[in-house]
Structure formats: C-alpha cells, structure tokens
Design an enzyme around this catalytic site. Structure first.
Site, PDB file in Angstrom:
ATOM      1  N   ASP A   1      83.722 -17.510  87.535  1.00 43.42           N
ATOM      2  CA  ASP A   1      82.550 -18.380  87.574  1.00 43.42           C
ATOM      3  C   ASP A   1      81.287 -17.578  87.928  1.00 43.42           C
ATOM      4  OD1 ASP A   1      81.765 -21.327  87.683  1.00 43.42           O
ATOM      5  OD2 ASP A   1      81.032 -20.674  89.637  1.00 43.42           O
TER       6      ASP A   1
ATOM      7  N   GLU B   1      82.343 -15.863  82.929  1.00 42.45           N
ATOM      8  CA  GLU B   1      81.338 -16.876  82.650  1.00 42.45           C
ATOM      9  C   GLU B   1      80.011 -16.251  83.052  1.00 42.45           C
ATOM     10  OE1 GLU B   1      79.280 -21.074  83.744  1.00 42.45           O
ATOM     11  OE2 GLU B   1      79.814 -19.582  85.221  1.00 42.45           O
TER      12      GLU B   1
HETATM   13  C1  GLC Z   1      79.521 -22.511  86.668  1.00 45.79           C
HETATM   14  C2  GLC Z   1      80.401 -23.708  86.449  1.00 45.79           C
HETATM   15  C3  GLC Z   1      79.623 -24.929  86.819  1.00 45.79           C
HETATM   16  C4  GLC Z   1      79.236 -24.841  88.283  1.00 45.79           C
HETATM   17  C5  GLC Z   1      78.483 -23.538  88.569  1.00 45.79           C
HETATM   18  C6  GLC Z   1      78.403 -23.272  90.036  1.00 45.79           C
HETATM   19  O1  GLC Z   1      78.433 -22.498  85.833  1.00 45.79           O
HETATM   20  O2  GLC Z   1      80.860 -23.739  85.139  1.00 45.79           O
HETATM   21  O3  GLC Z   1      80.337 -26.099  86.569  1.00 45.79           O
HETATM   22  O4  GLC Z   1      78.429 -25.924  88.619  1.00 45.79           O
HETATM   23  O5  GLC Z   1      79.128 -22.445  88.011  1.00 45.79           O
HETATM   24  O6  GLC Z   1      79.653 -22.912  90.537  1.00 45.79           O
END
Ligand code: GLC
Ligand code: CA
Length: 558
Positions: free
Chosen positions: A220, A282
């Site tokens: 994340d 991500e």
């Molecule tokens: C990422 C996740 C999202 C979350 C953010 C903070 O972007 O996909 O859902 O709110 O991180 O952890």
C-alpha cells in the site's frame, strides 16, 4: 481500417514465473461474502466461495486488509500486523483460507500497509505517552509546530482525504504539544522509515505472513514511505498521484529515491523463500519510466499500472498508454500489469459511461452528473476484452465480472469513506465501489450473507447482476469474462508479445500470438477479414460481421 502505425514488437518480459502472466482477482473482504450474517464480509465467507475463482479462471487472489483495525479507513489503518480482526475471523481462518486456496491451485496475496499504522497501534499509543524527542516518537513523524506557541502545523501539506496532513497532540502533562504527520486520515499516522526499528519490524511482519504461506504482498502507498528530509512546503493540493513528467520536481512526500532501498531489502527476504513469492507496488507514480523503477530486477515484481486505468477511452490514448507501459517495463525486464477497477476508483462500468475526457471522479452520488449505464457497460466489456488480450499480468476487482456498476444513489448518511467528511462533503469518496456484491438474485442480501444485513445498502437493481442470473447465460458479462480468461490461457496471451496492426483515430488493433485483437472506438463499423475465425466479442456482431462502436473482437486470421 487505418494502419498508419509502424509495426512494433513489444514483449511482456521474462516468461518463466507464474506472476508474469497471472490474472489476479482483488477481494475486498468486507464486501465479498459474509459467513456469519452480521453484514460484513469475512474470511470464512471467502473460503466458502473459493470455487468461484476456479470457475472464473483466475490464477490468484489479493485480499485487501483484514488485520485488527479501528476501521477508520476500512482496514488500511492497521493496529496489529500479526493478527486478524475479529470482524473478519481469526488467524486460524486466514490459515484455512490460504490452505484451501492452495489446494485449488490458487495463490494468495495479502495487503501490507507500511506507510502508516493505525493510531490504535501500540507504537502510536506509546509515542503519545512519551516525551518529544523520545525513541517512541521517533518511529513516527512528530515535529514542533510553527508560530510563537507552536500552534501552526510544521508545513503546508494537506491530507489525501482533505484537510491538513498534521494533527496536534496533547502532551502527557495536558498541554498542547507536537504535531504528527498523516498523509491520509488522522487515524493513520505516517511511520518514519529512516528509523531502523521500523525497517526491522516490517521485515518481521513479512516473515510472519511468508511463514504462513502467502504468495505475496500488495504494498500500500509504496511511493510514500520516505519523505524529503526537510519536509519542505509543497504549496499544491495533495493528490496521491506523483508527477507527470520525468524532469518535473517531485512532491516532497511521494516517489523519493530512498524508497527503493526498502524494497531491495524486502526482495532479498522474499527470494530466500521457496515458491516465487511476489511484491506488488501500489505506487501512484507517473510517468511509466518512474514507475518502472519500482520493478527493477532486485526490487518489486509488479506495479499497478494506474496510467492505464486513468487513460481516456479513445484509440490514440489507449494506443499511447499501452505502448508506453510496455516500453517502460521492457526497459527493466519486468512484466507489465493492467487494471481497470479497484476499491479506490469508480467502477469502470460506470466510469466509462461518463463523457470521454471527464476527469476521474472521486465517487458519484445523487446530484452529480450521471454516467450512461448502457454505454458504460458496453465500453467496460470492450475495455476488459482489450485488457485481457494484452501481454503481462492483469488485475480484476470483485464484481467487475458481473458488470457491476458503481452504487450512485447511496444516501450520504451511510457513507463511511473518510474522504466524504474530510473534504467538507465535496467529494463523495469510494463507498460506491465497495458495496457488497450480489451472488443470488432471490436471496437475502443477494446471497452476500445468510441475512439481509449489509454494511452498505445494496441497490434494488442489483438482482439482475447476481451471479446466478448470469451463469451459463450466453452473452452475460460473467460468461464474457470466463470465456476471455479461458482463451487467454489457451492462447498464451499473458506471455505473448504484441505486434501493432493499427493505431488510428478510431481503431486499435494488434496481434498477440495467433490472436488478432481489434477495438473500434469510432462510429464507422470496421470489417473483420472474411475468412477470419471469430474467437470472442464484447458484444454480438451484426449479420454483416462488422465490428461496431465500443466493441472489441478477438479473431484468428485465416
Ligand atoms: C491506498 C489504498 C486506499 C487507502 C490508502 C491509505 O491507496 O488503496 O484504500 O485509503 O492507501 O492507506
Ligand atoms: Ca461477517
């Protein structure tokens, strides 16, 4: 057909490992299947539905967080990285899920949230109880405020969810004190990744789940861990997306070069395990060349391709993003990934029903411009067939195999995404793509659970999308996906390479192995060669066999 493009050969990179061509299905646990009827999906619910993935034909699942959490951001605020939240089950349920998935030949990827913990994490509780300058505070980003009484935040950064990125704490002696950084919700304090203790702890978390048998981690906010040392003012509204040109200054909180050292450490650890465990970034990083740095040979295995997700539905835009994505990952020898939907964006069956060129909305509610539902689904089906024919690895988000739209009539009172409050009710946020999915048209909660409880209300129109209304129904979106995934496997499309045939204003077309793919974005019908064998189409073709607007076909040339 316009064939003005220079033929171009692009490959998907090395082809030996499972993940280079895998189709990976994202499970959003609270909305997938509810075993105990409390209205919140859980791990036993997922385990009971594992055959769905086999029937659909995916290779792996990725689960959004199920760890103990106050749920300030739907579990992306983790209070304990070594356990399961009672909402979702117990640790034993995670073990069972992993074992049962493996027994079916499915891999399991879990979510790892290293940029921040929950404010309920024992580390943060200790930091609040300790003094400024203490080792406890040094695990997070605490700073004195500006101004004579320290009443101003340390810099001008804002939170991705709206409002300031800093919150002031009350010191143990009761006086207003330091400020801590949270790029997201105040319940998500950012960790200090310059602190060796933080690094050691996460290596331990990785080991914990690797030892339990997981096949990988979706990381994340992978581009956020390291902040520019001086925490310089940025003077721009906060966005999770970093950069758009290689040479532009990067925001001081995103895509700092120091993050790569962290992933090199993690990669060494993963490589010491058997079975090809993977790291998926991500990282909302553009352009593709910057993103590709996360998947260099000694770093992560994959990165989500958000440039693809956000590309316009036009032939030139699709051609450009596909070409750029393949070139950038080819340059570092990694496979490209493709994704159209996830738990953070408007579902593509609705997003693509907005006028072409509409900026990506953060949720859609009553009173907002509404997408054209039929057009959205038609384009979504065409987009999916285009995506699943591309070499590399593809991600699906639960419910897209049903053609599920965004829930656009959610009452604002039931919204749970912190974005809605923190943006001062200007952005609806992400609840509309997180609604529990329909399995059986005539069951309570459409078969989501044994009762009609559902943590977000499901719209009445969802009966028609239920899996049992689509299974074995020719032309249904579910059967479209199943057939596509079967053909993708049979023709080795994921490990193939791409040879462009057309990239005009209205048509893109390429060959991947023995399959020719064509998407028509324009109003003029496009003929398929007379002797071609049609393999798959995103919509029925008319009798003359031409490909209409917003349709993708797969065929084998004679
Ligand atoms: C990422 C996740 C999202 C979350 C953010 C903070 O972007 O996909 O859902 O709110 O991180 O952890
Ligand atoms: Ca439940």
């Amino acid at each position: 057909m316009n064939t003005d493009a220079t033929p171009q050969q692009q490959s998907a990179g090395p082809t030996t490992a499972w993940w280079t061509e895998a189709v990976i299905y994202q499970i959003y646990p609270r909305s997938f299947a509810d075993a105990n009827g409390d209205g919140i999906g859980d791990l036993p619910g997922i385990t009971a539905r594992l055959d769905h993935f086999v029937e659909l034909g995916v290779d792996a699942v990725w689960l959004s967080p199920f760890y103990p959490s106050p749920q300030a951001d739907a579990g992306y605020d983790v209070a304990d990285y070594h356990d399961v939240d009672p909402l979702f089950g117990r640790l034993g349920d995670a073990d069972r899920l992993i074992a049962e998935a493996h027994a079916r030949g499915l891999r399991v990827i879990v979510d790892l949230v290293p940029n921040h913990t929950s404010s309920a994490h024992r580390w943060f509780t200790a930091a609040l109880a300790a003094a400024p300058g203490s080792p406890e505070r040094a695990r997070y980003v605490f700073r004195d405020g500006l101004g004579p009484d320290g009443g101003q935040p340390p810099n001008d950064w804002t939170s991705v969810f709206g409002g300031p990125a800093w919150t002031r704490v009350t010191e143990p002696d009761g006086r207003p004190g330091q400020w801590y950084l949270h790029l997201f919700d105040p319940g998500q304090p950012d960790l200090n990744w310059d602190n060796p203790e933080v690094r050691a702890e996460f290596l331990d978390v990785l080991r914990f789940w690797l030892d339990r048998g997981v096949d990988g981690f979706r990381v994340d906010v992978a581009h956020g861990l390291i902040k520019q040392a001086d925490l310089a003012n940025w003077q721009e509204p906060q966005e999770i997306l970093s950069g758009s040109e290689v040479d532009k200054p990067r925001p001081p909180m995103w895509d700092q070069d120091g993050v790569h050292e962290v992933y090199r450490d993690w990669r060494r650890l993963l490589d010491s395990y058997d079975g090809q465990r993977i790291l998926v970034a991500e990282a909302w990083v553009e352009p593709a060349e910057r993103l590709a740095r996360y998947v260099r040979p000694d770093e992560m295995h994959q990165a989500f391709n958000f440039e693809y997700l956000t590309a316009s539905w036009t032939a030139p835009a699709q051609y450009a993003v596909i070409t750029r994505s393949l070139e950038a990952t080819d340059a570092v020898g990694a496979p490209t990934t493709w994704v159209l939907s996830n738990h953070d964006v408007v579902r593509h069956a609705s997003r693509l029903g907005l006028p072409v060129g509409t900026p990506r909305p953060n949720g859609i509610g009553v009173g907002d411009p509404q997408p054209d539902a039929a057009l959205g689904l038609r384009r979504a089906r065409a987009a999916t067939l285009l995506m699943l024919a591309l070499p590399g690895s593809a991600y699906l988000y639960q419910g897209e195999e049903l053609g599920l739209p965004e829930h656009m009539t959610l009452p604002d009172e039931v919204r749970q995404d912190p974005t809605w409050e923190r943006s001062g009710h200007t952005e609806r946020g992400r609840d509309g793509c997180r609604v529990p999915i329909p399995w059986e048209a005539d069951a309570p909660s459409y078969g989501f659970g044994p009762t009609d409880a559902s943590w977000l209300p499901q719209p009445p129109s969802w009966a028609e999308y239920a899996l049992d209304r689509q299974r074995d129904v020719p032309g249904s979106t579910y059967e479209l996906y199943r057939t596509a995934l079967r053909l993708r496997r049979e023709h080795g499309l994921g490990r193939g390479s791409l040879y462009w045939l057309a990239s005009g204003d209205e048509v893109v077309s390429f060959r991947n192995g023995d399959v020719t793919v064509l998407t028509n974005f324009g109003a003029t019908p496009v003929p398929v060669p007379a002797e071609a064998e049609l393999l798959h189409a995103s919509a029925p073709l008319p009798d003359d066999g031409t490909v209409g607007q917003d349709v993708t076909v797969w065929y084998r040339a004679a």
